[in-house]
Write an enzyme that holds these catalytic residues in place. Structure first.
Site, PDB file in Angstrom:
ATOM      1  N   ASP A   1       0.861  -1.182   0.000  1.00  0.00           N
ATOM      2  CA  ASP A   1       0.000   0.000   0.000  1.00  0.00           C
ATOM      3  C   ASP A   1       0.896   1.231   0.000  1.00  0.00           C
ATOM      4  OD1 ASP A   1      -1.593   2.194   0.753  1.00  0.00           O
ATOM      5  OD2 ASP A   1      -3.023   0.850   1.750  1.00  0.00           O
TER       6      ASP A   1
ATOM      7  N   CYS B   1      13.379  19.552 -19.990  1.00  0.00           N
ATOM      8  CA  CYS B   1      13.688  18.688 -21.130  1.00  0.00           C
ATOM      9  C   CYS B   1      12.783  17.463 -21.198  1.00  0.00           C
ATOM     10  CB  CYS B   1      15.133  18.198 -21.080  1.00  0.00           C
ATOM     11  SG  CYS B   1      16.377  19.498 -21.175  1.00  0.00           S
ATOM     12  N   HIS B   2      12.469  16.906 -20.019  1.00  0.00           N
ATOM     13  CA  HIS B   2      11.792  15.598 -20.003  1.00  0.00           C
ATOM     14  C   HIS B   2      10.289  15.681 -19.777  1.00  0.00           C
ATOM     15  CE1 HIS B   2      15.654  13.490 -20.006  1.00  0.00           C
ATOM     16  NE2 HIS B   2      16.059  14.221 -18.980  1.00  0.00           N
TER      17      HIS B   2
ATOM     18  N   CYS C   1      22.977  14.657 -16.707  1.00  0.00           N
ATOM     19  CA  CYS C   1      22.003  15.717 -16.981  1.00  0.00           C
ATOM     20  C   CYS C   1      22.318  16.960 -16.160  1.00  0.00           C
ATOM     21  CB  CYS C   1      20.584  15.247 -16.626  1.00  0.00           C
ATOM     22  SG  CYS C   1      19.702  14.475 -17.995  1.00  0.00           S
TER      23      CYS C   1
ATOM     24  N   CYS D   1      29.312 -13.241  -3.168  1.00  0.00           N
ATOM     25  CA  CYS D   1      27.860 -13.019  -3.278  1.00  0.00           C
ATOM     26  C   CYS D   1      27.159 -14.372  -3.381  1.00  0.00           C
ATOM     27  CB  CYS D   1      27.538 -12.202  -4.519  1.00  0.00           C
ATOM     28  SG  CYS D   1      28.441 -10.655  -4.711  1.00  0.00           S
TER      29      CYS D   1
ATOM     30  N   CYS E   1      26.247 -16.802  -0.297  1.00  0.00           N
ATOM     31  CA  CYS E   1      25.005 -16.560   0.452  1.00  0.00           C
ATOM     32  C   CYS E   1      23.774 -16.583  -0.453  1.00  0.00           C
ATOM     33  CB  CYS E   1      25.075 -15.213   1.173  1.00  0.00           C
ATOM     34  SG  CYS E   1      26.221 -15.201   2.579  1.00  0.00           S
ATOM     35  N   HIS E   2      23.818 -15.827  -1.545  1.00  0.00           N
ATOM     36  CA  HIS E   2      22.581 -15.551  -2.292  1.00  0.00           C
ATOM     37  C   HIS E   2      22.282 -16.573  -3.369  1.00  0.00           C
ATOM     38  CE1 HIS E   2      22.065 -11.858  -0.087  1.00  0.00           C
ATOM     39  NE2 HIS E   2      23.334 -11.571  -0.309  1.00  0.00           N
TER      40      HIS E   2
ATOM     41  N   ARG F   1      24.028  -1.069  -0.812  1.00  0.00           N
ATOM     42  CA  ARG F   1      23.763  -2.426  -0.308  1.00  0.00           C
ATOM     43  C   ARG F   1      24.924  -3.367  -0.661  1.00  0.00           C
ATOM     44  NH1 ARG F   1      23.017  -3.849   3.755  1.00  0.00           N
ATOM     45  NH2 ARG F   1      24.050  -5.777   3.504  1.00  0.00           N
TER      46      ARG F   1
ATOM     47  N   CYS G   1      27.253  -5.524   2.055  1.00  0.00           N
ATOM     48  CA  CYS G   1      27.511  -6.971   1.988  1.00  0.00           C
ATOM     49  C   CYS G   1      29.011  -7.246   1.995  1.00  0.00           C
ATOM     50  CB  CYS G   1      26.888  -7.559   0.724  1.00  0.00           C
ATOM     51  SG  CYS G   1      25.176  -8.108   0.928  1.00  0.00           S
TER      52      CYS G   1
END
Lengths: 156, 282
Positions: free
Chosen positions: B70, B101-102, B135, B198, B201-202, B239, B243
């Site tokens: 939500d 510009c965008h 930009c 990495c 663990c993952h 992140r 790790c």
């Protein structure tokens, strides 16, 4: 006078360390994947071993292993339960696994607890910064022996 | 005999067979009407490793999952609102805003889903942050934002939201391929004093726990995420840094070539998962 005292103190310190540390990590006498001799020459203290295994600052073995006899919370399961390891492995085998489990399980994710390298991008503990010189092993010789002394008590 | 059986059992556990227990039987439905793809057939990068790939949302507890369902409960959305103000605000020597510009930020639909990608010159792999700063410095005459600055985190969140419901689809061939290969090498390198990659663990242990941390597949589709532990938005590279730090290693820096390469490779491992806009994680 000062000059006399300092070399004497240095000798004392280096002898003191040598006696407490046992074989350096590179000098551990392996018998296959087992290590027969205590790293300290004396029996470990299982009570302190339990503390080392539970503490995040030390071994933190419970990060990855369930040890039902320890009260540490949130015990992990990346590795197998250690309940009953005292039945499944000899003291020398357990010592070898704690020192460097890669001798027993090729490629295991388990860290090597009595080793000083070589490491890839070794850091200064958990700071993310580069290590400032050679790293001490994750556990010292006494802590390894204390952990081994606790593990051999884990019988089904 | 007993010991033999123990050995076999332990060897089986350590063999690294993929073992996943993301929560089953739930779907991520935002605001009751937009269902996001959070389980997808394994894309080519991991088709020999996994059957399916899973959003990190599936590894979080019920309360955390509910927050993302939500937008009024999602703590990341307030930062999106802040970025919308920034989007329309002129900054820098050229007197331009992003909107100059965008136009509306809806024009950014699909951008996040293809990140990171090669720049226009074709000589560098850029993360979304690099494109934003390009930009700012080259078109607006404004100062670059820091990778972890509130302005950058907020803007990447707002731009990601425009790709909500679009599948991650990164280009890994052509000039990006060398970057992808470098990222793969990093993914499987065992860093630091704990010698953990990495993958340790993952890939090998997702679904299991390291103390209270429930290991996910490490997918990027929810990023930038609102991380409860940080009480704020967290970028992909931040992140990554956390790790690698936790392996007792010297980390790479946010925005480094290493982390951009890793971002491309990890994104390719989650191709087909929908961009979530702003995920909520622990």
């Amino acid at each position: 006078m000062m000059q006399r005292i300092w070399p004497a103190a240095a000798v004392l310190i280096s002898f003191g360390c040598a006696a407490a540390a046992g074989p350096a990590p590179d000098d551990v006498a392996w018998d296959g994947s087992a290590v027969d001799a205590s790293l300290t020459g004396t029996p470990g203290d299982p009570e302190n071993g339990a503390a080392v295994m539970s503490s995040r600052a030390d071994g933190n073995c419970v990060a990855c292993h369930v040890v039902s006899s320890l009260s540490a919370d949130f015990q992990g399961n990346v590795g197998p339960s250690l309940d009953g390891v005292g039945d499944r492995w000899s003291e020398a085998e357990l010592r070898g696994i704690v020192i460097d489990a890669k001798h027993t399980f090729d490629g295991t994710v388990m860290p090597s607890f009595y080793k000083t390298g070589p490491y890839i991008r070794p850091g200064d503990a958990f700071t993310g910064k580069a290590a400032d010189g050679p790293l001490p092993p994750l556990l010292n010789a006494s802590q390894v022996e204390d952990v081994v002394a606790y593990l051999v008590t884990l019988k089904e | 005999m007993k010991r033999r059986m123990g050995l076999v059992a332990i060897a089986a556990l350590l063999a690294g067979s993929a073992f996943a227990d993301p929560v089953e039987g739930v779907d991520l439905v935002i605001n009751g009407d937009e269902t996001l793809v959070i389980r997808a057939p394994a894309p080519p990068a991991v088709s020999d490793i996994f059957d399916e790939v899973y959003s990190g949302w599936l590894y979080r507890d019920e309360a955390t999952r509910a927050m993302e369902e939500d937008d009024f409960d999602n703590p990341g959305m307030v930062f999106v609102d802040q970025a919308l103000d920034t989007w329309a605000a002129e900054d820098g020597s050229e007197g331009k805003s992003c909107a100059s510009c965008h136009q509306g930020i809806e024009s950014m639909a699909g951008v996040r889903a293809g990140m990171p990608k090669m720049n226009a010159a074709g000589d560098d792999l850029w993360s979304l942050e690099n494109f934003i700063n390009n930009c700012r410095t080259n078109r607006m005459g404004a100062e670059a934002w820091g990778w972890n600055s509130p302005e950058m985190l907020n803007m990447t969140a707002a731009i990601s939201l425009q790709s909500r419901g679009l599948p991650v689809a990164v280009e890994t061939d052509g000039p990006a391929h060398d970057w992808w290969e470098k990222g793969k090498e990093i993914y499987y390198t065992r860093y630091g004093q704990l010698e953990l990659s990495c993958a340790n663990c993952h890939e090998q242990n997702n679904g299991r726990y390291i103390r209270s941390d429930h290991l996910s597949q490490g997918q990027l589709s929810g990023f930038p995420v609102y991380r409860l532990k940080n009480a704020g938005l967290v970028s992909i590279h931040n992140r990554f840094k956390g790790c690698i730090r936790d392996t007792r290693a010297e980390t790479y820096k946010e925005g480094s070539p290493e982390f951009r390469a890793l971002e491309l490779y990890v994104a390719s491992r989650g191709a087909g998962l929908d961009v979530e806009g702003v995920g909520v994680r622990h």
